[in-house]
Design a protein around this motif. Structure first.
Motif, short mmCIF file in Angstrom:
data_model
loop_
_atom_site.label_atom_id
_atom_site.label_comp_id
_atom_site.label_asym_id
_atom_site.label_seq_id
_atom_site.Cartn_x
_atom_site.Cartn_y
_atom_site.Cartn_z
N ALA A 33 10.64 -39.53 -23.43
CA ALA A 33 11.26 -38.55 -22.87
C ALA A 33 10.52 -38.09 -21.34
O ALA A 33 9.55 -38.59 -21.22
N ILE A 348 17.38 -34.30 -25.94
CA ILE A 348 17.81 -34.50 -24.57
C ILE A 348 16.78 -35.31 -23.78
O ILE A 348 17.10 -35.58 -22.65
N GLY A 349 15.76 -35.85 -24.53
CA GLY A 349 14.77 -36.56 -23.76
C GLY A 349 13.92 -35.91 -22.73
O GLY A 349 13.85 -36.38 -21.69
N VAL A 350 13.50 -34.77 -23.06
CA VAL A 350 12.69 -33.75 -22.24
C VAL A 350 11.75 -33.13 -23.18
O VAL A 350 12.09 -32.75 -24.25
N GLU A 385 18.43 -33.87 -14.52
CA GLU A 385 19.68 -34.75 -15.08
C GLU A 385 19.93 -34.35 -16.61
O GLU A 385 20.84 -34.01 -17.11
N ARG A 386 18.78 -34.66 -17.30
CA ARG A 386 18.75 -34.62 -18.76
C ARG A 386 18.80 -33.19 -19.33
O ARG A 386 19.55 -33.00 -20.33
N ARG A 389 22.29 -32.09 -20.35
CA ARG A 389 22.96 -32.38 -21.51
C ARG A 389 22.94 -31.37 -22.53
O ARG A 389 23.33 -31.45 -23.63
#
Ligand code: PMP
Ligand code: GLN
Length: 390
Positions: A33, A348-350, A385-386, A389
């Protein structure tokens, strides 16, 4: 062999077994992430400063420096405080170089607060304050920040109410982690008056002193009437010069307070890392323009990250400085920031950090999440960007 008891850690440190930063950074790594949780920059500080450190190693500055810190750094810190705040500290007796601001904070509490004495924090508070109080066997009491027109301000009554005859110290952090609040002069004057009235020592944690947005003034508590004699000001190269791994910080204050800080510091680390000290001295004297660029770049990233958080549906709070912006998850239909942050890396990869862990009253802070924007362009863009999502 018998398995180790789960409770070997002394009782007063059990609540501090792991930090939220370690937990969220581990989750970030596990899920690949973007780490907007732990506040450390992923680009380097000024190149000339890095070169001074390399040269110091090559020149053999590799043994114990003096306990108070190298004279070259203490003198640079004294000049810096005088130039920027007009406060005068004797580099021989009133300045101590420490292993990051973290050690300065712990040593100030250990060296100046008796077991059983009370220390007042303003919540949400940086996590190491509570641990330092526990190390000292002191008692933590809390005042609080309150919402203020999209940002936060200090609830002065809560500061007054937190004080008792046992109160020895108040710790004030501005620019503030985790909210990004920069306390204005009027609020700081009111805090100073309270401290003087009750004869309380103050630790002013100013590690983000250079990082205020929109030309907002950073007022050092130490400059206000009656405060010089009761304030230990703490700062660090970590945030100012993007070298969190150098662990080079400092405490400034009157001799009788610095003596207490030094008494404790001597037996935690004895001295702080040698080759970094001439490098930080160099940077204090020559790299102010670099710091101004850092501040402007951070402000730009704050604005862009806030926009992305807003577009993703958060209620974004105002940040006035530091590395951080807070956002409320209520409009997303979420109610538990800790749970939200534990799931966010996989979702969401954060990675981010829940504000509730910085408080004694998590029920009042359950919907707030802290994001850091102190990352390089690539990381910030990927994070933005993520977030879309969500
Ligand atoms: N105080 C605050 C408010 C911080 O945010 C930090 C680090 N993020 C520290 C102290 C510790 O600074 P250092 O890394 O120099 O120990
Ligand atoms: N101070 C940094 C933050 O608030 C991290 C420090 C740490 O990892 N202990 O994110």
């Amino acid at each position: 062999m018998q398995s180790a008891s789960p409770h070997r850690t002394v009782e007063r440190l059990r609540p501090f077994a792991s930090t939220i930063f370690a937990e969220m950074t581990e989750l970030a790594v596990a899920h690949d992430a973007v780490n907007l949780g732990q506040g450390f920059p992923d680009s380097d500080g000024p190149a000339a400063m890095l070169e001074v450190a390399r040269q110091a190693i090559a020149d053999g500055l590799n043994q114990y420096p003096p306990g108070r810190g190298m004279p070259v750094l203490r003198r640079a810190i004294a000049r810096d405080r005088l130039d920027r705040y007009g406060t005068s500290y004797d580099p021989d007796t009133e300045i101590l170089v420490t292993v990051g601001a973290t050690e300065a904070i712990s040593a100030a509490v250990l060296g100046l607060v008796e077991p059983g004495d009370e220390v007042v924090l303003i919540e949400p508070y940086y996590d190491s304050y509570a641990a330092a109080i526990a190390l000292a066997g002191a008692v933590r009491r809390t005042a609080r920040l309150v919402p203020d027109g999209g940002g936060f301000t200090v609830d002065l009554d809560s500061v007054r109410n937190a004080i008792t005859p046992r109160t020895r110290m108040l710790i004030v952090n501005s620019p503030h982690n985790p909210t990004g609040t920069v306390l204005g002069r009027a609020n700081l004057e009111a805090i100073a008056e309270i401290a003087c009235e009750h004869d309380i020592l103050v630790v002013a944690d100013e590690v983000y002193e250079h990082l205020t947005f929109d030309e907002r003034e950073h007022v050092s508590l130490s400059t206000l009437p009656g405060m010089a004699e009761r304030t230990v000001v703490i700062s660090s190269a970590a945030k100012t010069f993007s070298v969190t791994g150098w662990k080079t910080g400092w405490a400034c204050g009157p001799e009788q307070l610095i003596d207490g800080v030094r008494a404790a510091k001597q037996f935690m680390t004895f001295v702080a890392g040698g080759p970094f000290q001439p490098a930080v001295a160099y940077a204090l004297e020559h790299e102010q323009p670099w710091v101004h660029t850092l501040r402007d770049t951070l402000q730009d990233k704050y604005v862009r990250l806030s926009k992305a958080l807003d577009e993703a549906g958060f209620d974004v709070k105002r940040s006035e400085g530091s590395y951080f912006v807070c956002a409320d998850i209520t409009p997303l239909g979420e109610t538990d920031a800790l749970d939200f942050c534990r799931k966010l890396p996989a979702r969401i990869g954060v990675a981010a950090v829940p504000v509730s862990v910085f408080t004694d009253h998590p029920e009042n802070w359950n919907s707030l999440v802290r994001f850091t924007f102190c990352k390089n362009e690539e990381t910030i863009s990927a994070g933005i960007e993520r977030l879309h999502r969500l």
